[in-house]
Design a protein around this motif. Structure first.
Motif, PDB file in Angstrom:
ATOM      1  N   MET A  30     -34.378 -24.151  30.883  1.00  0.00           N
ATOM      2  CA  MET A  30     -33.434 -24.465  29.800  1.00  0.00           C
ATOM      3  C   MET A  30     -33.936 -24.087  28.390  1.00  0.00           C
ATOM      4  O   MET A  30     -33.173 -23.489  27.609  1.00  0.00           O
ATOM      5  CB  MET A  30     -33.034 -25.943  29.879  1.00  0.00           C
ATOM      6  N   PRO A  31     -35.187 -24.416  28.010  1.00  0.00           N
ATOM      7  CA  PRO A  31     -35.589 -24.074  26.632  1.00  0.00           C
ATOM      8  C   PRO A  31     -35.485 -22.572  26.355  1.00  0.00           C
ATOM      9  O   PRO A  31     -34.975 -22.161  25.303  1.00  0.00           O
ATOM     10  CB  PRO A  31     -37.048 -24.561  26.564  1.00  0.00           C
ATOM     11  N   GLN A  32     -35.920 -21.767  27.325  1.00  0.00           N
ATOM     12  CA  GLN A  32     -35.842 -20.314  27.130  1.00  0.00           C
ATOM     13  C   GLN A  32     -34.380 -19.866  27.021  1.00  0.00           C
ATOM     14  O   GLN A  32     -34.028 -19.033  26.184  1.00  0.00           O
ATOM     15  CB  GLN A  32     -36.509 -19.630  28.317  1.00  0.00           C
ATOM     16  N   ARG A  33     -33.548 -20.488  27.839  1.00  0.00           N
ATOM     17  CA  ARG A  33     -32.116 -20.166  27.816  1.00  0.00           C
ATOM     18  C   ARG A  33     -31.522 -20.485  26.445  1.00  0.00           C
ATOM     19  O   ARG A  33     -30.752 -19.709  25.886  1.00  0.00           O
ATOM     20  CB  ARG A  33     -31.454 -21.048  28.869  1.00  0.00           C
TER      21      ARG A  33
ATOM     22  N   PRO B 215     -49.010 -32.054  39.244  1.00  0.00           N
ATOM     23  CA  PRO B 215     -49.702 -31.697  37.993  1.00  0.00           C
ATOM     24  C   PRO B 215     -49.225 -30.360  37.416  1.00  0.00           C
ATOM     25  O   PRO B 215     -49.164 -30.197  36.194  1.00  0.00           O
ATOM     26  CB  PRO B 215     -51.175 -31.591  38.420  1.00  0.00           C
ATOM     27  N   PHE B 216     -48.893 -29.431  38.290  1.00  0.00           N
ATOM     28  CA  PHE B 216     -48.415 -28.116  37.815  1.00  0.00           C
ATOM     29  C   PHE B 216     -47.035 -28.255  37.175  1.00  0.00           C
ATOM     30  O   PHE B 216     -46.735 -27.626  36.163  1.00  0.00           O
ATOM     31  CB  PHE B 216     -48.353 -27.124  38.981  1.00  0.00           C
ATOM     32  N   ILE B 217     -46.206 -29.096  37.798  1.00  0.00           N
ATOM     33  CA  ILE B 217     -44.856 -29.306  37.247  1.00  0.00           C
ATOM     34  C   ILE B 217     -44.982 -29.917  35.848  1.00  0.00           C
ATOM     35  O   ILE B 217     -44.342 -29.462  34.887  1.00  0.00           O
ATOM     36  CB  ILE B 217     -44.041 -30.248  38.165  1.00  0.00           C
ATOM     37  N   GLU B 218     -45.827 -30.937  35.737  1.00  0.00           N
ATOM     38  CA  GLU B 218     -45.976 -31.611  34.435  1.00  0.00           C
ATOM     39  C   GLU B 218     -46.518 -30.645  33.378  1.00  0.00           C
ATOM     40  O   GLU B 218     -46.057 -30.636  32.236  1.00  0.00           O
ATOM     41  CB  GLU B 218     -46.886 -32.835  34.605  1.00  0.00           C
TER      42      GLU B 218
ATOM     43  N   LEU C 269     -43.687 -28.140  32.354  1.00  0.00           N
ATOM     44  CA  LEU C 269     -42.631 -28.729  31.516  1.00  0.00           C
ATOM     45  C   LEU C 269     -43.186 -29.057  30.125  1.00  0.00           C
ATOM     46  O   LEU C 269     -42.504 -28.876  29.116  1.00  0.00           O
ATOM     47  CB  LEU C 269     -42.033 -29.961  32.187  1.00  0.00           C
ATOM     48  N   ALA C 270     -44.446 -29.524  30.086  1.00  0.00           N
ATOM     49  CA  ALA C 270     -45.063 -29.829  28.784  1.00  0.00           C
ATOM     50  C   ALA C 270     -45.183 -28.557  27.947  1.00  0.00           C
ATOM     51  O   ALA C 270     -44.933 -28.573  26.736  1.00  0.00           O
ATOM     52  CB  ALA C 270     -46.436 -30.464  29.001  1.00  0.00           C
ATOM     53  N   GLN C 271     -45.538 -27.472  28.589  1.00  0.00           N
ATOM     54  CA  GLN C 271     -45.679 -26.190  27.870  1.00  0.00           C
ATOM     55  C   GLN C 271     -44.383 -25.798  27.165  1.00  0.00           C
ATOM     56  O   GLN C 271     -44.392 -25.196  26.099  1.00  0.00           O
ATOM     57  CB  GLN C 271     -46.079 -25.096  28.865  1.00  0.00           C
ATOM     58  N   GLU C 272     -43.251 -26.167  27.757  1.00  0.00           N
ATOM     59  CA  GLU C 272     -41.948 -25.829  27.167  1.00  0.00           C
ATOM     60  C   GLU C 272     -41.413 -26.958  26.278  1.00  0.00           C
ATOM     61  O   GLU C 272     -40.267 -26.913  25.835  1.00  0.00           O
ATOM     62  CB  GLU C 272     -40.941 -25.520  28.282  1.00  0.00           C
ATOM     63  N   GLY C 273     -42.212 -28.005  26.095  1.00  0.00           N
ATOM     64  CA  GLY C 273     -41.793 -29.116  25.225  1.00  0.00           C
ATOM     65  C   GLY C 273     -40.730 -29.997  25.845  1.00  0.00           C
ATOM     66  O   GLY C 273     -39.981 -30.683  25.128  1.00  0.00           O
TER      67      GLY C 273
END
Ligand SMILES: Cc1cc2nc3c(=O)[nH]c(=O)nc-3n(C[C@H](O)[C@H](O)[C@H](O)COP(=O)(O)OP(=O)(O)OC[C@H]3O[C@@H](n4cnc5c(N)ncnc54)[C@H](O)[C@@H]3O)c2cc1C
Length: 402
Positions: free
Chosen positions: A173-176, A208-211, A214-218
Motif C-alpha cells: 500500500m505505501p508504494q501504491r 520477524p521478517f513480516i514485522e 512493514l516497519a521499513q514501509e512505516g
C-alpha cells in the motif's frame, strides 16, 4: 449415447479439472462419446492471488481457446441449483433464461468468497481484493483520492485482517500511494489484526521478517482488537479507538461458494464439502468437489488442503481425471499433495518463501521476491499451448514445486 461431465467454475480448479478430464478421455480414445462442459460467467481464469497488487492487468487470461483446443465446451452462465438426486444443475444464462443441464458426473469448482461478518457499515463502506471486479473498485478509489480535499481521513488506509492477504495488501500500500500521490504527501497505513500477533496462522518463523518489512514501509500494526464499526469517514476498533479514513480494505477470511451447501454431506467451518481421497463428495453420488469448495486430506498426517491456488491446481487435475476415469474405465487417482510451500509478498522489502506446514523460512528479500514473481507471472497462469503440451501438464500427478 453421449455422457456429460459438467464443471461449475473456470478458476484454477475448474480449468484444470476440464483439461485433466479432456486428457483422460483422449487417453481412453473416448472423445466421441464424452462431452465436457464448463459453466462459468465468462471463459476466463481470474488470477485471484495477484489482486493485492497495484497493477491490475493480465489478471483474467482467456481460457476459451484453450478449452476449444482440447475439445471442452464453455457455457456462459451461473449455476444456481444442484439437484443431486436427479443429476441436474440449473443455470442462469446471461440473457436471463434458466436452463437445466443433465450430468453423468458433476464437478463443483466454484471457489470461495470473502467472509463478511455483520460489522456495522462493513457492506456499505469497505473495499476488498477478493475478486477482480472488487480489486478494480479499490484501484479506482485509490486513484481518485488525490481529487479529494486533503485530510487525515483521505491520507489514511486501514487494512482489516493481518493474515496472508491482509499482509500482502498492506505491504504494497505505501508504494501504491506514493505512486498515486507523489513522494511528498504523508500517509498513514495501518493493519488491524484481532489475534495477539500479526500473521497468526503463519507461525513464529515468518513473523520477524513480516514485522521488519512493514516497519521499513512505516506501516502501523495494531493487534489484539478487531474492527467494530465502519463509516465512509472512519473505522472504530474494538478498543474504542477511532481512526479517520476514507479507505478500509477488508481481508479477513474466505468461505466456500454457497453452492457447496447444496451438496449433501458434512461441511467444515469454511463451508467446504467433505471429500473422499478421490474427491467424490462423500454423500453425493457422481459429484466431485475441488479447489476452495473441497475439504480434502493432503497427506496421512492430518493436514487438509488450504483454500489456496497451490492446492486448487492439483485438486483440479485430480477431480477432472477421476470424473472422466469413472466414465471411460481408467484407474482412479487418489489426491495427495504432501509438499506445502508458501510465498508471502512483503512489498519493497521482498518476499518470504517457506516450506512445510510449520513454515520454515528458506528464502527472504530479493530471493523470495524472485520466486514470488515466477509464481505470480508464470506458474499459476494457464498454459497457452497446443493440445499435446497441455495434456503433458494436465496429468493428475503433475506438481509445480520449486
Ligand atoms: C488477494 C488474494 C491473494 C491470494 N494469495 C494466494 C497465494 O499467494 N497463494 C495461494 O496459493 N492462494 C492464494 N489465494 C487463494 C486463491 O486465489 C484461491 O484459493 C483460488 O483462487 C481457488 O481456486 P478455485 O478454482 O477453487 O476458485 P476461484 O479461483 O475462486 O474460481 C472460482 C470460479 O468459479 C466461478 N463461479 C463462481 N460461482 C459460480 C457459479 N455459481 N456458477 C458457475 N461458476 C461460478 C468463478 O467465476 C470462477 O471462475 C489468494 C486469494 C486472494 C483473494
Amino acid at each position: 449415447m453421449t455422457k456429460h461431465i459438467i464443471i461449475a467454475g473456470s478458476g484454477f480448479a475448474g480449468t484444470w479439472s476440464a483439461l485433466s478430464a479432456a486428457r483422460a478421455v483422449a487417453l481412453a480414445g473416448k472423445a466421441e462419446s464424452i462431452e465436457i462442459t464448463v459453466i462459468s460467467p465468462e471463459p476466463s481464469l481470474h488470477i485471484r492471488p495477484r489482486l493485492y497488487e497495484a497493477v491490475i492487468e493480465n489478471m483474467d487470461p482467456d481460457v476459451g481457446k484453450l478449452f476449444a483446443a482440447v475439445g471442452v465446451k464453455h457455457v456462459a452462465g451461473t449455476v444456481e441449483n444442484i439437484h443431486s438426486d436427479w443429476h441436474q444443475v440449473e443455470v442462469q444464462l446471461p440473457n436471463g433464461e434458466r436452463k437445466k443441464f443433465a450430468y453423468d458426473k458433476f464437478i463443483l469448482a466454484a471457489g470461495s468468497r470473502l467472509f463478511q461478518p455483520p460489522v456495522p457499515g462493513l457492506r456499505e463502506h469497505v473495499f476488498n481484493v477478493d475478486q477482480l471486479a472488487t480489486a478494480k473498485v479499490l484501484d479506482q478509489h485509490l486513484k481518485a483520492l488525490p481529487g479529494r480535499p486533503p485530510s487525515p481521513a483521505r491520507n489514511t488506509v486501514v487494512v482489516a485482517g493481518g493474515g496472508f492477504t491482509g499482509i500482502e495488501t498492506v505491504a504494497e500500500m505505501p508504494q501504491r500511494l506514493r505512486e498515486i500521490f507523489g513522494a511528498e504527501v504523508e500517509f498513514r497505513v495501518v493493519v488491524v489484526e484481532q489475534a495477539p500477533e500479526i500473521g497468526p496462522d503463519l507461525g513464529p518463523g515468518p513473523r520477524p521478517f513480516i514485522e521488519e518489512a512493514l516497519a521499513q514501509e512505516g506501516i502501523e500494526i495494531i493487534t489484539g482488537t478487531g474492527v467494530a464499526a465502519i463509516t465512509g469517514d472512519s473505522v472504530t476498533l474494538g478498543t474504542g479507538e477511532v481512526i479517520a479514513t476514507h479507505t478500509v480494505v477488508w481481508t479477513a477470511g474466505a468461505r466456500a461458494n454457497k453452492l457447496a451447501a447444496q451438496i449433501p454431506g458434512d461441511h467444515d467451518r469454511f463451508g467446504r464439502v467433505d471429500a473422499d481421497p478421490y474427491l467424490h463428495a462423500k454423500k453425493a453420488k457422481d459429484i466431485f468437489v475441488t479447489g476452495d469448495v473441497a475439504l480434502a486430506a493432503t497427506d496421512n498426517l492430518g493436514n487438509n488442503a488450504a483454500m489456496s491456488c497451490q492446492h486448487a491446481l492439483s485438486l483440479g487435475r485430480v477431480a477432472g481425471h477421476n470424473a472422466a476415469a469413472e466414465l471411460v474405465g481408467l484407474k482412479l487417482h487418489p489426491y495427495s499433495q504432501p509438499k506445502y510451500v508458501t510465498c508471502l509478498d512483503l512489498g519493497p522489502w521482498g518476499a518470504i518463501f517457506s516450506e512445510g506446514w510449520d513454515r520454515q523460512v528458506k528464502f527472504t528479500r530479493d530471493e523470495g521476491k524472485a520466486i514470488k514473481r515466477e509464481i505470480n507471472t508464470k506458474w499459476i497462469y494457464p498454459p497457452m499451448a497446443d493440445r499435446d503440451a497441455v495434456f503433458a501438464v494436465a496429468n493428475p500427478d503433475y506438481v509445480i514445486v520449486p
